[in-house]
Design a protein around this motif. Structure first.
Motif, PDB file in Angstrom:
ATOM      1  N   ASN A   1      44.645 -19.350 -24.961  1.00  0.00           N
ATOM      2  CA  ASN A   1      45.796 -20.236 -25.069  1.00  0.00           C
ATOM      3  C   ASN A   1      46.440 -20.555 -23.722  1.00  0.00           C
ATOM      4  N   SER A   2      46.067 -19.803 -22.675  1.00  0.00           N
ATOM      5  CA  SER A   2      46.641 -20.020 -21.354  1.00  0.00           C
ATOM      6  C   SER A   2      45.721 -20.794 -20.422  1.00  0.00           C
ATOM      7  N   ASP A   3      44.515 -21.074 -20.862  1.00  0.00           N
ATOM      8  CA  ASP A   3      43.512 -21.686 -19.993  1.00  0.00           C
ATOM      9  C   ASP A   3      43.849 -23.143 -19.682  1.00  0.00           C
ATOM     10  N   SER A   4      43.285 -23.635 -18.602  1.00  0.00           N
ATOM     11  CA  SER A   4      43.460 -25.033 -18.217  1.00  0.00           C
ATOM     12  C   SER A   4      42.564 -25.929 -19.065  1.00  0.00           C
ATOM     13  N   GLU A   5      42.789 -27.232 -18.994  1.00  0.00           N
ATOM     14  CA  GLU A   5      42.004 -28.160 -19.800  1.00  0.00           C
ATOM     15  C   GLU A   5      40.518 -28.112 -19.459  1.00  0.00           C
ATOM     16  N   ASP A   6      40.219 -27.833 -18.206  1.00  0.00           N
ATOM     17  CA  ASP A   6      38.811 -27.751 -17.813  1.00  0.00           C
ATOM     18  C   ASP A   6      38.247 -26.335 -17.931  1.00  0.00           C
ATOM     19  N   ALA A   7      38.986 -25.466 -18.619  1.00  0.00           N
ATOM     20  CA  ALA A   7      38.495 -24.129 -19.002  1.00  0.00           C
ATOM     21  C   ALA A   7      38.050 -23.282 -17.811  1.00  0.00           C
ATOM     22  N   VAL A   8      38.859 -23.261 -16.761  1.00  0.00           N
ATOM     23  CA  VAL A   8      38.524 -22.476 -15.582  1.00  0.00           C
ATOM     24  C   VAL A   8      38.523 -20.982 -15.910  1.00  0.00           C
ATOM     25  N   MET A   9      39.526 -20.512 -16.649  1.00  0.00           N
ATOM     26  CA  MET A   9      39.600 -19.084 -16.974  1.00  0.00           C
ATOM     27  C   MET A   9      38.394 -18.644 -17.805  1.00  0.00           C
ATOM     28  N   HIS A  10      37.964 -19.493 -18.717  1.00  0.00           N
ATOM     29  CA  HIS A  10      36.770 -19.183 -19.505  1.00  0.00           C
ATOM     30  C   HIS A  10      35.545 -19.078 -18.607  1.00  0.00           C
TER      31      HIS A  10
END
Length: 374
Positions: A213-222
């Protein structure tokens, strides 16, 4: 109960043949080839597979009709291996069909509901709760194996009405399948597993959802999630159905410990916000020292773990080299893992063996090959 009990003469019954039930059944067949094993399982495919394997002698499935306790009337030990809430329901079908000397046990990770239902059905004199402290992310009978029980703690939780000889018999059974029996009460069992198993799953799932739920739109944390994050959230891949049931049956203990955990987090949050170096250091130092103690000793009277740590360089082939070296010398590895994140150039290989003899032989072989051993 003599340590020479021959379980080859026993007849065992299983209600459910999943990962744990299947592993216990396979252990029985491995150690006592002539023992009788009958099973009732929801799916016919699993039942037929267990019969083809030579593990189960005969059985029935839900397609044949509801559970009929009469099929277990000659059994010496009956294992309830369905999900926690379903086990309680199955007791009614077994009532009136167990011989007086029979042991009724389960493998559930909570005990209060099943014990209450046992008392309600008047089966307390038969029941000895059980909980093998082992498992795998892979579920179902297809992934079961006899070795899953080896060197694992196996909780034995009798009721106040359980005859001592039945508790002793189940303890001896556990010892003979190479697991380690630990007798505790049902209430303390539920509190203990809430702390060391149930709460960690809640925390793990909460952390995964936080990052999601905290990730950026481009899913950097993932994309960069690795190392420590994957290590401490691995258990979040477990069955949500199972964990829903566990939370429903052990919710009071989980919430009690969850409250304490939230208080602990609030304390360290304040220490970090206030830049209190001493308290922040103590927080991590205390956790490190206690966690490190798990690797060298056990909480009971047994030294369960046969471990060594091998320093390795972080480049392709190093892990395979160590594994191959031990394999060609006929040394079985129980568990293996790298204890670092890939931010560092070197790491430590954590290798666990089945016996002290294997440990000593591995240490000698690896030392001879100039590996640094801890």
């Amino acid at each position: 109960m003599s340590e020479t009990t021959d379980f080859n003469t026993f007849r065992f019954g299983f209600v459910g043949l999943g990962l744990i039930g299947g592993s216990i059944a396979k252990a029985i067949r491995s150690f006592w080839p002539t023992a009788g094993i009958i099973a009732y399982n929801p799916s016919r495919d699993t039942l037929e597979e267990s019969i083809r394997d030579g593990v189960v002698n005969s059985g029935a499935c839900s397609e044949d009709g509801p559970l009929d306790g009469a099929m277990f009337e000659n059994c010496d030990v009956v294992f309830l291996c369905a999900p926690v809430q379903k086990n309680a329901e199955n007791l009614a079908a077994l009532k009136g069909h167990l011989k007086s000397s029979a042991i009724l046990t389960d493998i559930g990770s909570t005990k209060r509901d099943i014990q209450e239902q046992v008392e309600k059905e008047g089966l307390s004199s038969f029941f000895v709760g059980g909980h093998p402290m082992t498992g795998s992310e892979r579920t179902r009978y297809h992934n079961s194996r006899a070795s899953l029980l080896e060197n694992a703690y196996y909780i034995v939780a009798p009721t106040k009405d359980t005859p001592a000889e039945k508790t002793a018999c189940l303890q001896e059974f556990v010892r003979q399948i190479k697991a380690i029996p630990l007798v505790i009460s049902c209430p303390f069992h539920d509190y203990a597993v809430a702390g060391i198993s149930h709460l960690p799953h809640v925390v793990s799932a909460g952390l995964v959802n936080l990052v999601k739920n905290s990730d950026s739109e481009d899913a950097v944390m993932h994309a960069i999630a690795a190392g420590g994050f994957k290590d401490i959230t691995r258990i979040s891949s477990s069955s949500p159905v199972m964990w829903e049931q566990i939370c429903m049956t052990n919710g009071d203990n989980i919430t009690r410990l969850l409250d304490s955990y939230i208080e602990e987090l609030q304390k360290i949050r304040e220490d970090i916000a206030e830049k209190n170096k001493t308290k922040v250091y103590d927080f991590f130092d205390s956790a490190k020292n206690y966690r490190d103690s798990f690797d060298g000793t056990s909480s009971g009277a047994h030294n369960l773990l046969h471990l060594l740590f091998v320093d390795i360089e972080d480049h392709p082939g190093m892990l395979a080299e160590v594994v191959t070296l031990l394999a060609v010398n006929a040394i079985s590895i129980k568990n293996i893992g790298i204890t670092h994140n890939r931010e560092y150039q070197e790491g430590t290989l954590r290798v666990e063996f089945y016996s002290e003899q294997d440990l000593n032989e591995a240490r000698e072989i690896l030392t001879t090959r100039n590996y640094t051993i801890h």
